[in-house]
Design an enzyme around this catalytic site. Structure first.
Site, PDB file in Angstrom:
ATOM      1  N   TYR A 220       0.841  -1.201   0.000  1.00 27.05           N
ATOM      2  CA  TYR A 220       0.000   0.000   0.000  1.00 27.05           C
ATOM      3  C   TYR A 220       0.882   1.259   0.000  1.00 27.05           C
ATOM      4  O   TYR A 220       0.703   2.161  -0.821  1.00 27.05           O
ATOM      5  CB  TYR A 220      -0.912  -0.020   1.231  1.00 27.05           C
TER       6      TYR A 220
HETATM    7  O1  UGA Z   1      -1.608   5.914   7.897  1.00 33.98           O
HETATM    8  C1  UGA Z   1      -2.124   5.563   6.860  1.00 33.98           C
HETATM    9  O2  UGA Z   1      -1.721   5.949   5.798  1.00 33.98           O
HETATM   10  C2  UGA Z   1      -3.182   4.515   6.861  1.00 33.98           C
HETATM   11  O3  UGA Z   1      -3.925   4.540   8.076  1.00 33.98           O
HETATM   12  C3  UGA Z   1      -4.757   3.443   8.265  1.00 33.98           C
HETATM   13  O4  UGA Z   1      -3.944   2.327   8.477  1.00 33.98           O
HETATM   14  P1  UGA Z   1      -3.667   1.956   9.974  1.00 33.98           P
HETATM   15  O5  UGA Z   1      -3.144   3.114  10.729  1.00 33.98           O
HETATM   16  O6  UGA Z   1      -2.804   0.753   9.974  1.00 33.98           O
HETATM   17  O7  UGA Z   1      -5.148   1.730  10.534  1.00 33.98           O
HETATM   18  P2  UGA Z   1      -5.881   0.481  11.174  1.00 33.98           P
HETATM   19  O8  UGA Z   1      -5.955  -0.640  10.198  1.00 33.98           O
HETATM   20  O9  UGA Z   1      -7.130   0.993  11.735  1.00 33.98           O
HETATM   21  O10 UGA Z   1      -4.893   0.022  12.359  1.00 33.98           O
HETATM   22  C4  UGA Z   1      -4.614   0.862  13.482  1.00 33.98           C
HETATM   23  C5  UGA Z   1      -3.708   0.127  14.427  1.00 33.98           C
HETATM   24  O11 UGA Z   1      -4.407  -0.955  15.033  1.00 33.98           O
HETATM   25  C6  UGA Z   1      -3.673  -2.159  14.859  1.00 33.98           C
HETATM   26  N1  UGA Z   1      -4.634  -3.271  14.756  1.00 33.98           N
HETATM   27  C7  UGA Z   1      -5.397  -3.427  13.641  1.00 33.98           C
HETATM   28  C8  UGA Z   1      -6.319  -4.444  13.567  1.00 33.98           C
HETATM   29  C9  UGA Z   1      -6.442  -5.342  14.630  1.00 33.98           C
HETATM   30  O12 UGA Z   1      -7.248  -6.314  14.613  1.00 33.98           O
HETATM   31  N2  UGA Z   1      -5.660  -5.169  15.728  1.00 33.98           N
HETATM   32  C10 UGA Z   1      -4.755  -4.144  15.822  1.00 33.98           C
HETATM   33  O13 UGA Z   1      -4.055  -4.032  16.854  1.00 33.98           O
HETATM   34  C11 UGA Z   1      -2.827  -1.956  13.608  1.00 33.98           C
HETATM   35  O14 UGA Z   1      -1.693  -2.804  13.623  1.00 33.98           O
HETATM   36  C12 UGA Z   1      -2.479  -0.477  13.761  1.00 33.98           C
HETATM   37  O15 UGA Z   1      -1.396  -0.321  14.619  1.00 33.98           O
HETATM   38  C13 UGA Z   1      -5.682   3.189   7.084  1.00 33.98           C
HETATM   39  O16 UGA Z   1      -6.296   1.927   7.195  1.00 33.98           O
HETATM   40  C14 UGA Z   1      -4.972   3.321   5.774  1.00 33.98           C
HETATM   41  O17 UGA Z   1      -5.888   3.277   4.740  1.00 33.98           O
HETATM   42  C15 UGA Z   1      -4.247   4.642   5.823  1.00 33.98           C
HETATM   43  O18 UGA Z   1      -3.770   5.089   4.650  1.00 33.98           O
END
Ligand code: UGA
Length: 410
Positions: A220
């Site tokens: 991504y």
């Molecule tokens: O910064 C960005 O550019 C990206 O931010 C988010 O990605 P992310 O921050 O990884 O968002 P989430 O998927 O909501 O995850 C947030 C946090 O929770 C964690 N997580 C996720 C899912 C889960 O079941 N458990 C868990 O601990 C992930 O590892 C991460 O640290 C968005 O999903 C992307 O589309 C975006 O572009």
């Protein structure tokens, strides 16, 4: 004078002495009838070509304020796209949406957002940016002053499963759109969604636009970084005004069900355990969570300050602005702290499976410097995570309702 062999055929056929026997002639006529019938059918019944379709498009694009703008919003049925479209329409700008309603997450949520936009007078074209004929039709119907390009294949972890979707939606379609903008006369200014994930494994915090952003750690992020390079090239070659927005973890009402805060809420209400990932050396993961209303202000300010594209018909007439901004909150919060706030809002406790992050490329930490956006855009986030999640939970319970006790173990 040569004999008239077949009065049904047009004269040019006779003039070139086209010999045709009876059965071939019948076949040719049948083919022509089928061809004309299909063409007429498509002309009258395909919404993309009907007169009312053009009128709806023009009415949606109509500017209703002094010095207003006319914006094509791609990904308008998406989370950020729907909020930005409504904000623009409410202040009197012209807005046309474009969205392919893909299946990555609930198309029904996207369709509800579309209905909401419709109530605000925003028309969303159901189509794909990779369809260059559709883009040509849109640009020949409306003279867009700006393009807000938010359509993308999102989600960091899904890229492990389906990398091709990211290349198609984040790279190929970006080029198709830029080609269209390059040829438009006048060219629109472009504001588009890059991502905070381009900072990858960078150790120096807070992340600044002045920092190098390699190497990316996810597919991504690679496609978003590639997008930054491609847009830079179009800016230099064709004079397109380009603003790339590095969004961090955007959350709020009408959000994306694939994101952690959303799926955690669902599972907490269902009484199911959640998985909380942990980084190297058992360190909690953290994100720079940013509320949707703050992001919308950043997007609108980016459109308002974009300056003009200065090329025309594919030729450059000077240099146009090229900008990149971090749009986050400037204060990271750990994932366990996010869970606690959700528990408080939902007045429920959840079982947490704490799992060491397996090598899916997810970044462990995000902390962003937003001073450039503050200076250039007047960007100033005002919603803290407690307030923003309270608004999200309110919306979630209104939209989905609270599950009954018997649904909880489903
Ligand atoms: O910064 C960005 O550019 C990206 O931010 C988010 O990605 P992310 O921050 O990884 O968002 P989430 O998927 O909501 O995850 C947030 C946090 O929770 C964690 N997580 C996720 C899912 C889960 O079941 N458990 C868990 O601990 C992930 O590892 C991460 O640290 C968005 O999903 C992307 O589309 C975006 O572009």
């Amino acid at each position: 004078m040569p004999p008239l062999e077949d009065p049904l055929l047009p004269p040019t056929f006779h003039q070139c002495r086209f010999k045709i026997n009876n059965s071939r002639r019948r076949f040719t006529m049948l083919f022509l009838w089928v061809f004309f019938f299909t063409a007429s059918f498509l002309t009258f019944f395909t919404p993309n070509r009907s007169t009312s379709w053009h009128q709806t498009l023009r009415s949606s694009a109509r500017i209703r304020r002094h010095n207003g703008i006319s914006v094509l919003v791609t990904g308008a049925a998406g989370f950020i796209g729907s909020h930005v479209s409504i904000a623009l329409k409410n202040r009197g700008d012209g807005v046309v949406g474009l969205d392919n309603f893909d299946q990555y997450y609930s198309p029904s949520l996207k369709k509800t957002r579309r209905d909401l936009l419709h109530l605000h007078g925003v028309f969303i074209v159901d189509g794909d940016i990779n369809d260059h004929r559709l883009l040509t039709l849109l640009f020949s119907t409306v003279e867009f002053t700006h393009v807000m390009h938010l359509a993308a294949q999102v989600g960091v972890q899904y890229a492990v499963e389906n990398p091709y979707a990211y290349v198609r939606s984040n790279i190929a379609s970006l080029v198709t759109l830029l080609e269209q903008c390059k040829l438009a006369d006048p060219q629109p200014a472009i504001v588009w969604a890059s991502s905070g994930s381009v900072y990858g494994t960078q150790n120096k915090t807070p992340f600044s636009e002045m920092d190098r952003v390699d190497p990316p750690t996810t597919i991504y992020a690679s496609t978003k970084k590639t997008g930054e390079e491609i847009t830079h090239t179009y800016n230099r070659l064709y004079g397109l005004s380009i603003t790339g927005l590095r969004f961090f973890t955007v959350y709020g009402p009408w959000g994306r069900p694939d994101m952690a805060y959303f799926s955690f809420t669902k599972r907490i209400l269902q009484g199911k355990p959640i998985t909380v990932y942990r980084g190297k050396n058992h360190v909690d993961l953290a994100r720079d969570f940013i509320y949707i209303d703050d992001i919308v202000k950043g997007c609108v300010a980016s459109l308002d300050t974009s300056g003009k594209s200065i090329g025309s018909g594919g030729l450059k007439n000077g240099s146009a602005p090229y900008r990149i901004f971090n749009l986050g909150n400037g204060s990271p919060v750990s994932v366990p702290a996010l869970v606690t706030i959700l528990e408080e809002n939902l007045k429920m406790k959840v079982m947490k499976d704490v799992v060491d992050m397996c090598g899916n490329g997810d970044d462990s930490f995000a902390y962003v410097n937003i001073s450039l956006a503050e200076r250039e855009l007047g960007y100033k986030p005002t919603t803290d995570l407690q307030t923003g999640l309270r608004e999200f939970v309110k919306w979630y319970l209104w939209y989905y309702g609270k599950p009954c006790v018997q649904d909880r173990n489903v």
